[in-house]
Design a protein around this motif. Sequence first.
Motif, PDB file in Angstrom:
ATOM      1  N   UNK A 178       0.863  -1.144   0.016  1.00 28.51           N
ATOM      2  CA  UNK A 178       0.148   0.121   0.071  1.00 28.51           C
ATOM      3  C   UNK A 178       0.915   1.279   0.038  1.00 28.51           C
ATOM      4  N   UNK A 179       1.959   1.116   0.698  1.00 28.26           N
ATOM      5  CA  UNK A 179       2.905   2.506   0.708  1.00 28.26           C
ATOM      6  C   UNK A 179       3.529   2.734  -0.509  1.00 28.26           C
ATOM      7  N   UNK A 180       3.887   1.791  -1.335  1.00 23.58           N
ATOM      8  CA  UNK A 180       4.329   1.832  -2.608  1.00 23.58           C
ATOM      9  C   UNK A 180       3.451   2.420  -3.487  1.00 23.58           C
ATOM     10  N   UNK A 181       2.283   2.022  -3.459  1.00 19.66           N
ATOM     11  CA  UNK A 181       1.009   2.551  -4.198  1.00 19.66           C
ATOM     12  C   UNK A 181       0.905   4.288  -3.718  1.00 19.66           C
ATOM     13  N   UNK A 182       1.017   4.301  -2.505  1.00 19.50           N
ATOM     14  CA  UNK A 182       0.714   5.955  -2.194  1.00 19.50           C
ATOM     15  C   UNK A 182       2.006   6.794  -2.506  1.00 19.50           C
ATOM     16  N   UNK A 183       3.080   6.244  -2.452  1.00 23.29           N
ATOM     17  CA  UNK A 183       4.356   7.044  -2.893  1.00 23.29           C
ATOM     18  C   UNK A 183       4.253   7.221  -4.510  1.00 23.29           C
ATOM     19  N   UNK A 184       3.967   6.258  -5.125  1.00 22.32           N
ATOM     20  CA  UNK A 184       4.066   6.344  -6.718  1.00 22.32           C
ATOM     21  C   UNK A 184       2.711   7.462  -6.910  1.00 22.32           C
ATOM     22  N   UNK A 185       1.724   7.269  -6.312  1.00 23.87           N
ATOM     23  CA  UNK A 185       0.807   8.327  -6.687  1.00 23.87           C
ATOM     24  C   UNK A 185       1.142   9.639  -6.151  1.00 23.87           C
ATOM     25  N   UNK A 186       1.653   9.883  -5.175  1.00 22.97           N
ATOM     26  CA  UNK A 186       2.003  11.345  -4.510  1.00 22.97           C
ATOM     27  C   UNK A 186       3.097  11.811  -5.652  1.00 22.97           C
ATOM     28  N   UNK A 187       4.111  11.011  -6.059  1.00 30.16           N
ATOM     29  CA  UNK A 187       4.899  11.619  -6.868  1.00 30.16           C
ATOM     30  C   UNK A 187       4.422  11.792  -8.389  1.00 30.16           C
ATOM     31  N   UNK A 188       3.412  10.962  -8.847  1.00 33.66           N
ATOM     32  CA  UNK A 188       2.964  11.340  -9.904  1.00 33.66           C
ATOM     33  C   UNK A 188       2.072  12.490 -10.169  1.00 33.66           C
ATOM     34  N   UNK A 189       1.275  12.683  -9.189  1.00 28.51           N
ATOM     35  CA  UNK A 189       0.465  14.143  -8.982  1.00 28.51           C
ATOM     36  C   UNK A 189       1.477  15.083  -8.596  1.00 28.51           C
ATOM     37  N   UNK A 190       2.520  15.212  -8.179  1.00 26.95           N
ATOM     38  CA  UNK A 190       3.603  16.216  -7.996  1.00 26.95           C
ATOM     39  C   UNK A 190       4.129  16.587  -9.300  1.00 26.95           C
ATOM     40  N   UNK A 191       4.566  15.476  -9.902  1.00 23.19           N
ATOM     41  CA  UNK A 191       4.992  15.831 -11.577  1.00 23.19           C
ATOM     42  C   UNK A 191       4.122  16.461 -12.298  1.00 23.19           C
ATOM     43  N   UNK A 192       3.070  15.736 -12.308  1.00 22.07           N
ATOM     44  CA  UNK A 192       1.700  16.177 -13.306  1.00 22.07           C
ATOM     45  C   UNK A 192       1.579  17.662 -13.137  1.00 22.07           C
ATOM     46  N   UNK A 193       1.322  18.209 -11.722  1.00 25.11           N
ATOM     47  CA  UNK A 193       0.850  19.514 -11.380  1.00 25.11           C
ATOM     48  C   UNK A 193       2.107  20.604 -11.727  1.00 25.11           C
ATOM     49  N   UNK A 194       3.256  19.807 -11.600  1.00 22.59           N
ATOM     50  CA  UNK A 194       4.422  20.743 -11.693  1.00 22.59           C
ATOM     51  C   UNK A 194       4.559  21.240 -13.190  1.00 22.59           C
TER      52      UNK A 194
END
Length: 295
Positions: A178-194
């Motif tokens: 679950x934590x890997x899914x949470x981290x990849x999601x957080x990273x992807x959201x950050x990169x997308x909006x950046x």
Amino acid sequence: MPLSDNMRGALLMMASMAAFTINDTFMKVLSGDVPLFQLLFLRGILTSLFTGVWAWRLGVLHFRLPRRDLGLIALRIVAEIGSAYFFLTALFHMPIANVTAILQSLPLTVSLLAALLFRESLGWRRMSAILVGLLGVLLIVRPGAEGFTLYSVYALIAVGFVTMRDLVTRRLSRSTPSMLVTWTTSMSVMVFFGLAGLGRDWVEMDVRTWGVIVASSVSIIAGYLCSVLVMRVGEISFIAPFRYTGLIWALTLGWFVFGDWPAPLTLIGAAIVVCSGVFMLYREGQIAKQTKRNG
């Protein structure tokens, strides 16, 4: 007197809902001062660092995952990006209690679509609770009424994206951390909006603004932490209804911070949604216990 597992779980669930609602409040405080894409990128940096360290400490920072899960995680990321954009856009233009009340329909929409898409069992009692709950949502949104705006539609679209996210999450293999899914999601959201914010104007921020962003990040990290811990203690059927305490926080903070108080029809609709959700969760708990006894 030591707390039972159920009470610890209930307290963790309430803490999680409080943390997420406080995060929403901090984000709404900055609406109009800092562009949405800039806010999500900066908050994403802090949350990604924390979840990345957490995943590393747990030893799950790897991508040895089933190929099917890689596609599901990608779909979950799309849903998370969509829900972040539509939810926060609605939040910036609507009272926090109204948006939160609409999101309380999530257990109803998730169960309904799980039955329609995955043919999960759904008896007439739970189906009736879902239909009544959706009528409550209509009372909150009130299409065609004077207070109805495009941002009410945005809140409903956000519910759709979060429903999609939760359904996809339920299809992930148990072997996927679950934590890997949470981290990849957080990273992807950050990169997308950046990246999405590169062609837009960014504003300079003072110490107060930075402080609010950090406080928002700490709040959402606390929410993540409590939501993970809550799944490890107590009975879900007992703990799950406490998720609706988020609406109490939204009402309180909306009145105290922004001076907003929902209209009577909105409160009635919210009460209907909450009662329907609690009844449905109760029925699911009863069915799970009966299945366990028969099994």
